[in-house]
Design an enzyme around this catalytic site. Structure first.
Site, short mmCIF file in Angstrom:
data_model
loop_
_atom_site.label_atom_id
_atom_site.label_comp_id
_atom_site.label_asym_id
_atom_site.label_seq_id
_atom_site.Cartn_x
_atom_site.Cartn_y
_atom_site.Cartn_z
N ASN A 212 -5.00 -6.41 2.48
CA ASN A 212 -5.45 -6.06 3.51
C ASN A 212 -6.72 -6.89 4.11
O ASN A 212 -7.90 -7.27 2.88
CB ASN A 212 -6.09 -4.58 3.43
CG ASN A 212 -5.03 -3.77 2.77
OD1 ASN A 212 -4.52 -3.95 1.71
ND2 ASN A 212 -4.39 -2.68 3.61
N HIS B 187 -2.36 -6.33 11.17
CA HIS B 187 -3.09 -7.41 10.32
C HIS B 187 -3.08 -8.96 11.06
O HIS B 187 -2.52 -9.84 10.30
CB HIS B 187 -2.90 -7.52 8.93
CG HIS B 187 -3.07 -6.41 8.07
ND1 HIS B 187 -2.47 -6.07 6.77
CD2 HIS B 187 -3.95 -5.08 8.06
CE1 HIS B 187 -3.05 -5.19 6.16
NE2 HIS B 187 -3.68 -4.32 7.13
N GLU C 165 0.88 -1.16 0.00
CA GLU C 165 -0.15 -0.13 0.08
C GLU C 165 0.86 1.33 -0.10
O GLU C 165 1.78 1.28 0.64
CB GLU C 165 -0.98 -0.05 1.25
CG GLU C 165 -1.29 1.28 1.93
CD GLU C 165 -1.80 0.83 3.33
OE1 GLU C 165 -2.19 -0.30 3.70
OE2 GLU C 165 -1.94 1.82 4.16
P1 FAE Z 1 -11.67 -6.60 15.49
O1 FAE Z 1 -12.05 -5.91 14.32
O2 FAE Z 1 -10.32 -6.30 16.07
O3 FAE Z 1 -12.79 -6.66 16.51
C1 FAE Z 1 -12.63 -7.53 17.75
C2 FAE Z 1 -13.16 -6.73 18.84
O4 FAE Z 1 -13.36 -7.54 19.92
C3 FAE Z 1 -12.58 -5.37 19.24
O5 FAE Z 1 -13.67 -4.29 19.11
C4 FAE Z 1 -12.15 -5.64 20.61
O6 FAE Z 1 -12.28 -4.41 21.43
C5 FAE Z 1 -13.12 -6.46 21.13
N1 FAE Z 1 -12.75 -7.56 22.08
C6 FAE Z 1 -11.25 -8.25 22.23
N2 FAE Z 1 -11.36 -8.73 23.26
C7 FAE Z 1 -12.53 -8.88 24.00
C8 FAE Z 1 -13.14 -9.35 25.18
N3 FAE Z 1 -12.35 -10.21 25.84
N4 FAE Z 1 -14.54 -9.08 25.45
C9 FAE Z 1 -15.19 -8.13 24.68
N5 FAE Z 1 -14.61 -7.40 23.79
C10 FAE Z 1 -13.48 -7.77 23.09
O7 FAE Z 1 -11.64 -8.19 15.10
N6 FAE Z 1 -7.54 -3.93 7.49
C11 FAE Z 1 -8.16 -3.81 6.12
O8 FAE Z 1 -8.70 -4.74 5.39
N7 FAE Z 1 -7.87 -2.52 5.41
C12 FAE Z 1 -7.39 -1.55 5.96
O9 FAE Z 1 -7.05 -0.50 5.70
C13 FAE Z 1 -6.75 -1.84 7.37
N8 FAE Z 1 -6.04 -0.83 8.13
C14 FAE Z 1 -5.85 -1.13 9.46
C15 FAE Z 1 -5.09 0.10 10.20
C16 FAE Z 1 -4.85 0.09 11.53
C17 FAE Z 1 -4.15 1.02 12.35
C18 FAE Z 1 -5.30 -1.19 12.21
C19 FAE Z 1 -5.08 -1.57 13.50
C20 FAE Z 1 -5.80 -2.34 11.53
C21 FAE Z 1 -5.95 -2.02 9.97
N9 FAE Z 1 -6.69 -3.35 9.33
C22 FAE Z 1 -7.00 -3.17 8.22
C23 FAE Z 1 -6.93 -4.58 10.17
C24 FAE Z 1 -8.44 -4.61 10.14
O10 FAE Z 1 -8.89 -3.52 10.95
C25 FAE Z 1 -8.56 -6.10 11.04
O11 FAE Z 1 -8.15 -7.05 10.41
C26 FAE Z 1 -10.01 -6.16 11.60
O12 FAE Z 1 -10.64 -5.22 12.25
C27 FAE Z 1 -10.03 -7.46 12.27
O13 FAE Z 1 -11.56 -7.78 12.34
P2 FAE Z 1 -12.05 -8.85 13.51
O14 FAE Z 1 -13.66 -8.94 13.32
O15 FAE Z 1 -11.16 -10.11 13.48
#
Ligand code: FAE
Length: 551
Positions: A529, A491, A406
């Site tokens: 991503n 990621h 990217e």
């Molecule tokens: P996620 O979105 O992390 O959701 C998990 C949720 O569970 C979170 O809200 C936590 O607070 C919550 N949680 C955790 N433990 C507990 C618990 N014990 N009890 C209650 N709640 C809990 O998971 N991906 C892209 O495709 N494109 C991008 O441009 C991109 N940019 C990114 C930039 C940054 C700065 C970051 C950090 C990530 C980026 N990602 C990007 C990655 C993407 O956001 C990530 O793969 C997804 O959010 C993962 O999705 P999940 O549903 O697995």
């Protein structure tokens, strides 16, 4: 070329993105079932009533990121009252500056999850620590430190969608099949990727605007140097509303992507999950969201269902309540790290002793590595940069070292002649989560040296670009004299891999009614991503689960 299946065109007429009509006509999805509200009119999903101690609920979802939001929408649409428990806060209340989120340039307590100082990914500049002291608070971005890597994750209702760069990339089909051979790719690319793209509100940039606007000069400069060295580039879809961004540029809308907002949240323009999937789930009237609640344990209940223990905190981190509820079904959606840590700890404590040995295995960093180049004085990248990436260097089909990089913004508000990249590479190393009995915490076995294959692959590409352009690497942005940003990850993927720790649809064997629906299912790498893949896989799995287990 990376193209999203079934991506949506933005609505140039209203300039506000997706309308219901566009949703209905723009995709091949069965949208009667999807029933997403208009992006503009949708009220963001906000908690109405939190879960109470002693409650018995039909479905409990742990976490509100991509996997959790898909599960919440499809379960509520199927008529099932669903409770989402989220450790972060609901980002709906403005601070004293009138904004919900703070910008990258002026971080305050809202930026990080309980830290006294920021821990920025690009944490040095000209040899100096670029971090700032902040108030300790339930901020939106967590940087979770393990022995040899730190993992960035979103905290709040919407999970990673609140903090990410919005890049919405459908993976290359051949690589998807290589990574997840047990999943029917025909079905994924015909049905679930289009459904995910529609549900997420993916749109593409107006290329005429891209070619002329100052806000994407950094991307055009990055493209020119890549193409001069023989690499192809591709436009990358996004969930940020590009029509809104054009209005920011025109001065008719409040700036967000054009005001250095991204990793600490966007106040406007971003179609984060609280405004898409979760808003639609909320509109069914069957969704409850409990923010600032962290699940700590899940165990079989006497009789049927599962006993779920959780701790409620306030935004200062004080424990407000401890609650125990019973759920007929529990959906683990705490993210790759959150779900893996939870399941590994629960198993080690003997609460779910029969979980498979593969729980905790197969974690990878999607081959993430960052790097920056110093451009010539005449090759300005612009003081004004949009925070939303719109272009990538696509060298994935190079068997000697696949790279999808990217072209990242560095929105410092001043000219710096920097080209910054997040490279996604094919790194074969996989780590394991294990319970540490002496600390009571979960460790991750990732070793610092395991990032080397990613550096090697990215170095081939950027050495060639530097050679052609007669430029050099910056060595002042990831430490002192450090070229590669190789000790952190955006990621995280895997830890509870589909078909190994779960069955082919995310069911946890031996425990009927327990499911995994998030990024922990993806075995460590997806080549782009990841959130479109996580969303599409969740769509596939929950559809099957609703039909076979909940009918
Ligand atoms: P996620 O979105 O992390 O959701 C998990 C949720 O569970 C979170 O809200 C936590 O607070 C919550 N949680 C955790 N433990 C507990 C618990 N014990 N009890 C209650 N709640 C809990 O998971 N991906 C892209 O495709 N494109 C991008 O441009 C991109 N940019 C990114 C930039 C940054 C700065 C970051 C950090 C990530 C980026 N990602 C990007 C990655 C993407 O956001 C990530 O793969 C997804 O959010 C993962 O999705 P999940 O549903 O697995």
């Amino acid at each position: 070329m990376v193209t999203p299946s079934g991506e949506l065109a933005h609505d140039s007429e209203l300039g506000t993105g997706i309308t219901r009509r566009r949703l209905l006509t723009g995709t091949g999805v069965a949208l009667g079932a999807l029933a997403l509200p208009s992006w503009r009119t949708a009220s963001a999903a906000a908690p109405s009533k939190v879960i109470a101690d002693g409650d018995r609920v039909p479905a409990l979802v742990i976490g509100s990121g991509y996997g959790g939001a898909v599960a919440a929408l499809r379960l509520t649409q199927a008529g099932i009252a669903t409770h989402v428990v989220e450790m972060g806060q609901s980002w709906t209340t403005p601070g004293s500056d009138g904004k919900v989120f703070c910008s990258v340039l002026k971080p305050d307590g809202r930026s990080f999850w309980f830290r006294d100082r920021t821990d920025q990914p690009v944490n040095y500049f000209l040899g100096f620590d670029a971090n700032k002291d902040i108030a300790r608070y339930a901020g939106v971005l967590d940087s979770e430190q393990f022995a040899a890597t730190r993992v960035y994750q979103g905290r709040g209702v919407g999970g990673g969608s609140l903090v990410n760069g919005g890049m919405a990339v459908t993976p290359k089909r051949a690589y998807f099949q290589e990574v997840l051979p047990s999943v029917n790719a025909d079905e994924m690319y015909a049905k679930y990727f289009p459904r995910a793209n529609a549900g997420l509100g993916v749109n593409t940039i107006d290329q005429t605007w891209f070619e002329s606007t100052k806000w994407y000069r950094f991307a055009r400069v990055g493209r020119a140097s890549a193409q001069a060295a023989g690499y192809s580039t591709t436009f990358v879809p996004n969930v940020y509303d590009f029509a809104y961004m054009k209005q920011e540029d025109a001065g008719t809308k409040t700036k967000s992507a054009l005001a250095s907002e991204v990793i600490y949240g966007n106040n406007y323009g971003k179609r984060s999950l609280d405004k898409t999937y979760l808003a639609a789930a909320s509109a069914t009237g069957r969704l409850t969201i409990s923010p600032l609640h962290t699940v700590t344990s899940v165990a079989p209940a006497s009789g049927s269902g599962y006993t779920v223990e959780m701790t409620q905190i306030d935004t200062a981190g004080n424990t407000v309540a401890r609650k125990t509820v019973t759920a007929d079904r529990v959906f683990f959606a705490a993210g790759s790290v959150g779900t893996s840590k939870l399941l590994v700890a629960i198993k080690a404590r003997g609460k779910l002793p029969n979980l498979p040995g593969a729980v905790g295995d197969g974690w990878g960093n999607n081959g993430n590595v960052m790097v920056a180049r110093a451009n010539h004085i005449w090759d300005t990248t612009g003081a004004d940069q949009s925070t939303m990436p719109a272009m990538g260097i696509d060298n994935w089909n190079d068997a000697a070292g696949p790279v999808f990089a990217e072209i990242a913004p560095f929105p410092a508000g001043t000219e710096l002649w920097i080209s910054l990249y997040l490279a996604i590479t094919k790194n074969p190393n996989r780590a394991k989560f294990t319970f540490n009995t002496s600390t009571g915490k979960v460790d991750l076995s990732w070793q610092a040296s395991w990032t080397q294959p990613s550096i090697d692959a990215a170095k081939r590409v950027f050495d060639a670009i530097n050679a052609k352009a007669a430029t050099i690497y910056r060595t002042d942005m990831f430490g002192t004299y450090k070229t590669w940003g190789d000790d952190f990850v955006y990621h995280p993927l895997g830890g509870c891999v589909l078909g190994r720790a779960t069955d082919g649809y995310g069911r946890l064997p031996g425990y009927p009614g327990l499911y995994v629906v998030d990024g922990s299912l993806v075995p460590g790498s997806i080549g782009v991503n990841p959130f479109v893949t996580i969303t599409a896989l969740a769509e596939r799995n929950i559809e099957k689960i609703i039909v076979t287990d909940l009918a």
